[in-house]
Design an enzyme around this catalytic site. Structure first.
Site, PDB file in Angstrom:
ATOM      1  N   VAL A   1       0.813  -1.220   0.000  1.00  0.00           N
ATOM      2  CA  VAL A   1       0.000   0.000   0.000  1.00  0.00           C
ATOM      3  C   VAL A   1       0.845   1.269   0.000  1.00  0.00           C
ATOM      4  CG1 VAL A   1      -1.936  -1.162   1.117  1.00  0.00           C
ATOM      5  CG2 VAL A   1      -0.260   0.087   2.519  1.00  0.00           C
TER       6      VAL A   1
ATOM      7  N   LYS B   1      -1.754   7.942  12.373  1.00  0.00           N
ATOM      8  CA  LYS B   1      -3.171   7.633  12.593  1.00  0.00           C
ATOM      9  C   LYS B   1      -3.983   8.903  12.807  1.00  0.00           C
ATOM     10  CE  LYS B   1      -3.169   3.150  12.231  1.00  0.00           C
ATOM     11  NZ  LYS B   1      -3.870   2.506  11.094  1.00  0.00           N
TER      12      LYS B   1
ATOM     13  N   ASN C   1      -6.786  -1.104   6.482  1.00  0.00           N
ATOM     14  CA  ASN C   1      -6.352  -1.723   7.731  1.00  0.00           C
ATOM     15  C   ASN C   1      -4.839  -1.833   7.858  1.00  0.00           C
ATOM     16  OD1 ASN C   1      -6.541  -3.729  10.107  1.00  0.00           O
ATOM     17  ND2 ASN C   1      -5.604  -4.974   8.503  1.00  0.00           N
TER      18      ASN C   1
ATOM     19  N   TYR D   1       3.666   6.368  14.859  1.00  0.00           N
ATOM     20  CA  TYR D   1       2.465   5.567  14.587  1.00  0.00           C
ATOM     21  C   TYR D   1       1.214   6.377  14.899  1.00  0.00           C
ATOM     22  CZ  TYR D   1      -1.062   1.904  15.081  1.00  0.00           C
ATOM     23  OH  TYR D   1      -2.200   1.150  14.957  1.00  0.00           O
TER      24      TYR D   1
END
Length: 245
Positions: A57, A150, A83, A146
């Protein structure tokens, strides 16, 4: 009517649990993963019309090729679940170039690449579901990259909700808490990194050993409910956290 659902990072973890759940529900599942052997194994387990497509991705060319393959068999899809993500802690002083670039490309650019290529197949009633994390709110030490990706994904998804309304495409963010299943036996992080991560979180009152954890299968119930939301209802953000029974 059965839905056609594309899931990234479907080779294990939550992605695999979602693929199994939706296949059992009678939907058609298309499994995307960087390691083809992993997603192919799950697709073979599911059987039927479900199939796997190799897709990194974080690589736009790989994403374009994957969705071109999907379009050959399914000119319309109902759901894209973004996901795939990389979860790895580090400090600013020690982080390597490849760690920064890989997380940024996989966790933030990846869902954008996928949504862009999926959009022609989603128009007129499709649904994009972005998987986020409770770490955005918790602000866990060593997890800033991370959580930052997000947080960026949450902002992007919120903006897409307005931008894509005219295309008939809904966008939902699901903030997931700690989760696992019987196949998870621990982390693949270096031992010293895992220990420092636990120690730094303990300093701000987050004892990782004592925090509750939920099962992937329980989380799939929420995704099921989101996808079954009536067309005249928008569900923007769903926040999940594990609890003790």
């Amino acid at each position: 009517m059965a839905k056609t659902i594309v899931i990234t990072g479907a080779g294990d973890g939550l992605g695999r649990a979602l693929a199994r759940r939706f296949a059992a529900d009678g939907e058609t599942v298309i499994l995307l993963g960087r390691t083809f052997a992993k997603v192919q194994k799950v697709a073979e387990e599911l059987g039927g019309a479900h199939f796997a497509v190799e897709c990194d991705v974080g690589n736009p060319d790989s994403v374009r090729a994957a969705f071109a393959t999907i379009a050959e068999r399914h000119p319309k899809i109902d759901v894209l679940i973004n996901n795939a993500a990389i979860f790895e802690p580090f400090t600013l002083a020690e982080v390597r170039d490849d760690q920064l670039i890989t997380q940024l490309m996989t966790n933030l650019a990846g869902p954008i690449f996928c949504a862009r290529e999926a959009l022609p197949l989603l128009r007129g009633g499709g649904h994009i579901v972005n998987v986020s994390s409770e770490s955005v709110a918790l602000k866990m030490p060593m997890l800033w990259m991370y959580a930052g990706t997000k947080a960026g994904l949450e902002f992007v998804g919120d903006m897409w909700s307005r931008e894509l309304e005219g295309d008939g495409v809904r966008v939902t963010t699901i903030q997931a808490g700690q989760m696992m299943d019987e196949t998870k036996t621990g982390t693949n992080w270096p031992m010293d990194v895992a220990m420092r991560f636990a120690q730094e979180n303990a300093k701000i009152g987050l004892n990782l050993r004592e925090r509750p954890i939920t099962h992937y299968n329980s989380v799939t119930d929420v995704f099921r409910a989101v996808l079954d939301t009536p067309a005249d209802l928008h569900m923007g953000t769903v926040a999940l956290s594990a609890r003790r029974r």
